[in-house]
Design a protein around this motif. Sequence first.
Motif, PDB file in Angstrom:
ATOM      1  N   LEU A  86      31.462  58.930  32.880  1.00 39.31           N
ATOM      2  CA  LEU A  86      30.805  58.588  34.055  1.00 39.31           C
ATOM      3  C   LEU A  86      31.249  57.313  34.801  1.00 39.31           C
ATOM      4  CD1 LEU A  86      28.997  59.394  36.567  1.00 39.31           C
ATOM      5  CD2 LEU A  86      27.077  58.596  35.110  1.00 39.31           C
ATOM      6  N   VAL A  87      31.781  56.956  35.833  1.00 40.75           N
ATOM      7  CA  VAL A  87      32.106  55.817  36.557  1.00 40.75           C
ATOM      8  C   VAL A  87      31.860  56.081  37.865  1.00 40.75           C
ATOM      9  CG1 VAL A  87      34.518  56.691  36.927  1.00 40.75           C
ATOM     10  CG2 VAL A  87      33.969  53.941  36.433  1.00 40.75           C
ATOM     11  N   GLN A  88      31.650  54.712  38.429  1.00 40.25           N
ATOM     12  CA  GLN A  88      31.399  54.603  39.871  1.00 40.25           C
ATOM     13  C   GLN A  88      32.744  54.563  40.548  1.00 40.25           C
ATOM     14  OE1 GLN A  88      28.907  51.051  40.531  1.00 40.25           O
ATOM     15  NE2 GLN A  88      27.076  52.341  40.476  1.00 40.25           N
ATOM     16  N   ALA A  89      32.603  55.021  41.828  1.00 34.57           N
ATOM     17  CA  ALA A  89      34.003  54.957  42.691  1.00 34.57           C
ATOM     18  C   ALA A  89      34.512  53.536  42.816  1.00 34.57           C
ATOM     19  CB  ALA A  89      33.622  55.593  44.075  1.00 34.57           C
ATOM     20  N   GLY A  90      35.682  53.432  42.630  1.00 38.75           N
ATOM     21  CA  GLY A  90      36.387  52.141  42.489  1.00 38.75           C
ATOM     22  C   GLY A  90      36.672  51.742  41.189  1.00 38.75           C
ATOM     23  N   GLY A  91      35.985  52.269  39.973  1.00 38.72           N
ATOM     24  CA  GLY A  91      36.188  51.977  38.736  1.00 38.72           C
ATOM     25  C   GLY A  91      37.486  52.647  38.144  1.00 38.72           C
ATOM     26  N   SER A  92      37.507  52.421  36.843  1.00 39.48           N
ATOM     27  CA  SER A  92      38.756  52.729  36.028  1.00 39.48           C
ATOM     28  C   SER A  92      38.214  53.632  34.598  1.00 39.48           C
ATOM     29  CB  SER A  92      39.579  51.446  35.638  1.00 39.48           C
ATOM     30  OG  SER A  92      40.091  50.784  36.730  1.00 39.48           O
ATOM     31  N   LEU A  93      39.112  54.475  34.314  1.00 40.30           N
ATOM     32  CA  LEU A  93      38.821  54.964  33.007  1.00 40.30           C
ATOM     33  C   LEU A  93      40.380  55.128  32.373  1.00 40.30           C
ATOM     34  CD1 LEU A  93      36.452  57.859  33.514  1.00 40.30           C
ATOM     35  CD2 LEU A  93      36.100  55.874  32.134  1.00 40.30           C
ATOM     36  N   ARG A  94      40.587  55.176  30.937  1.00 38.22           N
ATOM     37  CA  ARG A  94      41.774  55.367  30.262  1.00 38.22           C
ATOM     38  C   ARG A  94      41.651  56.576  29.565  1.00 38.22           C
ATOM     39  NH1 ARG A  94      44.674  52.547  25.585  1.00 38.22           N
ATOM     40  NH2 ARG A  94      46.905  52.854  26.061  1.00 38.22           N
ATOM     41  N   LEU A  95      42.340  57.623  29.654  1.00 34.35           N
ATOM     42  CA  LEU A  95      42.117  58.974  28.914  1.00 34.35           C
ATOM     43  C   LEU A  95      43.327  58.779  28.018  1.00 34.35           C
ATOM     44  CD1 LEU A  95      41.751  61.768  31.673  1.00 34.35           C
ATOM     45  CD2 LEU A  95      39.890  60.273  30.623  1.00 34.35           C
ATOM     46  N   SER A  96      43.029  59.066  26.703  1.00 32.56           N
ATOM     47  CA  SER A  96      43.920  59.474  25.697  1.00 32.56           C
ATOM     48  C   SER A  96      44.089  60.807  25.255  1.00 32.56           C
ATOM     49  CB  SER A  96      43.455  58.513  24.391  1.00 32.56           C
ATOM     50  OG  SER A  96      43.248  57.181  24.942  1.00 32.56           O
ATOM     51  N   CYS A  97      45.339  61.170  24.841  1.00 30.17           N
ATOM     52  CA  CYS A  97      45.376  62.384  24.202  1.00 30.17           C
ATOM     53  C   CYS A  97      46.157  62.606  22.723  1.00 30.17           C
ATOM     54  CB  CYS A  97      46.186  63.286  25.300  1.00 30.17           C
ATOM     55  SG  CYS A  97      46.665  64.906  24.533  1.00 30.17           S
ATOM     56  N   ALA A  98      45.572  62.864  21.837  1.00 30.55           N
ATOM     57  CA  ALA A  98      46.340  62.607  20.370  1.00 30.55           C
ATOM     58  C   ALA A  98      46.613  63.936  19.923  1.00 30.55           C
ATOM     59  CB  ALA A  98      45.294  62.225  19.484  1.00 30.55           C
TER      60      ALA A  98
ATOM     61  N   ALA B 223      54.443  56.131  18.351  1.00 29.72           N
ATOM     62  CA  ALA B 223      54.264  55.824  17.047  1.00 29.72           C
ATOM     63  C   ALA B 223      52.581  56.489  16.752  1.00 29.72           C
ATOM     64  CB  ALA B 223      54.041  54.181  16.946  1.00 29.72           C
ATOM     65  N   LYS B 224      51.825  56.646  17.727  1.00 33.11           N
ATOM     66  CA  LYS B 224      50.432  57.071  17.653  1.00 33.11           C
ATOM     67  C   LYS B 224      50.531  58.389  18.149  1.00 33.11           C
ATOM     68  CE  LYS B 224      48.103  52.557  18.120  1.00 33.11           C
ATOM     69  NZ  LYS B 224      46.748  51.858  18.801  1.00 33.11           N
ATOM     70  N   ASN B 225      51.417  59.297  18.346  1.00 33.68           N
ATOM     71  CA  ASN B 225      51.413  60.600  18.672  1.00 33.68           C
ATOM     72  C   ASN B 225      50.536  60.775  19.771  1.00 33.68           C
ATOM     73  OD1 ASN B 225      53.276  61.005  16.643  1.00 33.68           O
ATOM     74  ND2 ASN B 225      52.008  62.819  15.862  1.00 33.68           N
ATOM     75  N   SER B 226      50.579  59.833  20.852  1.00 32.14           N
ATOM     76  CA  SER B 226      49.466  59.778  21.875  1.00 32.14           C
ATOM     77  C   SER B 226      50.233  59.639  23.372  1.00 32.14           C
ATOM     78  CB  SER B 226      48.404  58.847  21.772  1.00 32.14           C
ATOM     79  OG  SER B 226      47.839  58.915  20.507  1.00 32.14           O
ATOM     80  N   VAL B 227      49.589  60.202  24.306  1.00 36.77           N
ATOM     81  CA  VAL B 227      50.011  60.206  25.656  1.00 36.77           C
ATOM     82  C   VAL B 227      48.581  59.480  26.448  1.00 36.77           C
ATOM     83  CG1 VAL B 227      49.377  62.424  26.285  1.00 36.77           C
ATOM     84  CG2 VAL B 227      50.915  61.129  27.715  1.00 36.77           C
ATOM     85  N   TYR B 228      48.585  58.781  27.376  1.00 35.23           N
ATOM     86  CA  TYR B 228      47.525  58.095  28.043  1.00 35.23           C
ATOM     87  C   TYR B 228      47.632  58.372  29.488  1.00 35.23           C
ATOM     88  CZ  TYR B 228      48.048  55.937  23.633  1.00 35.23           C
ATOM     89  OH  TYR B 228      48.100  55.429  22.427  1.00 35.23           O
ATOM     90  N   LEU B 229      46.677  58.272  30.141  1.00 33.38           N
ATOM     91  CA  LEU B 229      46.364  58.096  31.590  1.00 33.38           C
ATOM     92  C   LEU B 229      45.339  57.220  32.123  1.00 33.38           C
ATOM     93  CD1 LEU B 229      47.466  60.169  34.235  1.00 33.38           C
ATOM     94  CD2 LEU B 229      45.196  61.024  33.970  1.00 33.38           C
ATOM     95  N   GLN B 230      46.079  56.092  32.575  1.00 36.99           N
ATOM     96  CA  GLN B 230      45.269  55.048  33.149  1.00 36.99           C
ATOM     97  C   GLN B 230      44.767  55.265  34.547  1.00 36.99           C
ATOM     98  OE1 GLN B 230      44.047  52.073  31.608  1.00 36.99           O
ATOM     99  NE2 GLN B 230      42.895  51.852  33.479  1.00 36.99           N
ATOM    100  N   MET B 231      43.478  55.700  34.756  1.00 41.29           N
ATOM    101  CA  MET B 231      43.060  55.777  36.001  1.00 41.29           C
ATOM    102  C   MET B 231      42.142  54.780  36.875  1.00 41.29           C
ATOM    103  SD  MET B 231      41.811  59.878  35.272  1.00 41.29           S
ATOM    104  CE  MET B 231      40.511  59.106  34.275  1.00 41.29           C
ATOM    105  N   ASN B 232      42.828  54.057  37.772  1.00 44.11           N
ATOM    106  CA  ASN B 232      42.147  52.872  38.624  1.00 44.11           C
ATOM    107  C   ASN B 232      41.827  53.538  40.214  1.00 44.11           C
ATOM    108  OD1 ASN B 232      42.878  51.344  36.355  1.00 44.11           O
ATOM    109  ND2 ASN B 232      44.713  50.849  37.213  1.00 44.11           N
ATOM    110  N   SER B 233      41.113  52.794  40.663  1.00 45.66           N
ATOM    111  CA  SER B 233      40.611  52.989  42.002  1.00 45.66           C
ATOM    112  C   SER B 233      40.116  54.558  42.012  1.00 45.66           C
ATOM    113  CB  SER B 233      41.598  52.793  42.804  1.00 45.66           C
ATOM    114  OG  SER B 233      42.054  51.382  43.011  1.00 45.66           O
ATOM    115  N   LEU B 234      39.129  54.772  40.934  1.00 47.70           N
ATOM    116  CA  LEU B 234      38.985  56.225  41.107  1.00 47.70           C
ATOM    117  C   LEU B 234      38.119  56.676  42.241  1.00 47.70           C
ATOM    118  CD1 LEU B 234      38.192  56.426  37.351  1.00 47.70           C
ATOM    119  CD2 LEU B 234      39.500  58.092  38.641  1.00 47.70           C
ATOM    120  N   LYS B 235      38.032  58.015  42.852  1.00 52.03           N
ATOM    121  CA  LYS B 235      37.425  58.484  43.813  1.00 52.03           C
ATOM    122  C   LYS B 235      36.476  59.556  43.430  1.00 52.03           C
ATOM    123  CE  LYS B 235      41.344  57.351  46.753  1.00 52.03           C
ATOM    124  NZ  LYS B 235      42.361  58.057  47.582  1.00 52.03           N
TER     125      LYS B 235
END
Length: 127
Positions: free
Chosen positions: A11-23, A75-87
């Motif tokens: 949960l994040v406020q509007a305008g915030g950021s989250l970083r998703l990871s997928c292993a 190297a970490k078998n991962s993909v990421y999604l950096q999400m900024n300025s969330l709405k």
Amino acid sequence: QVQLVESGGGLVQAGGSLRLSCAASGRTFSSYSMGWFRQAPGKEREFVAAISWSGGNIYYADSVKGRFTISRGNAKNSVYLQMNSLKPEDTAVYYCAALTDRYYSGSYYRGDAYDYWGQGTQVTVSS
């Protein structure tokens, strides 16, 4: 068989950021193209972003372009999604997906192009 496990939602406020990871499991992750999709309540699943196996091709939905960034760490078998300025309209369950055909030449925006899916992680953006 490829297993994908997403993390980083919350949960994040509007305008915030989250970083998703997928292993991802498996020894051939570096040959997979990876995508992120999302599904909001009562709506169809939609494409968010994708990155080719080489990292040389990256695609974004118009709705997230300039705000989200997809990247991969082989190297970490991962993909990421950096999400900024969330709405608030970014609220959805986010899924990562693997496309295992290294020679795929179709559209990365199509969900049926992907062979494996994770269970999803919830992202909620409050106004």
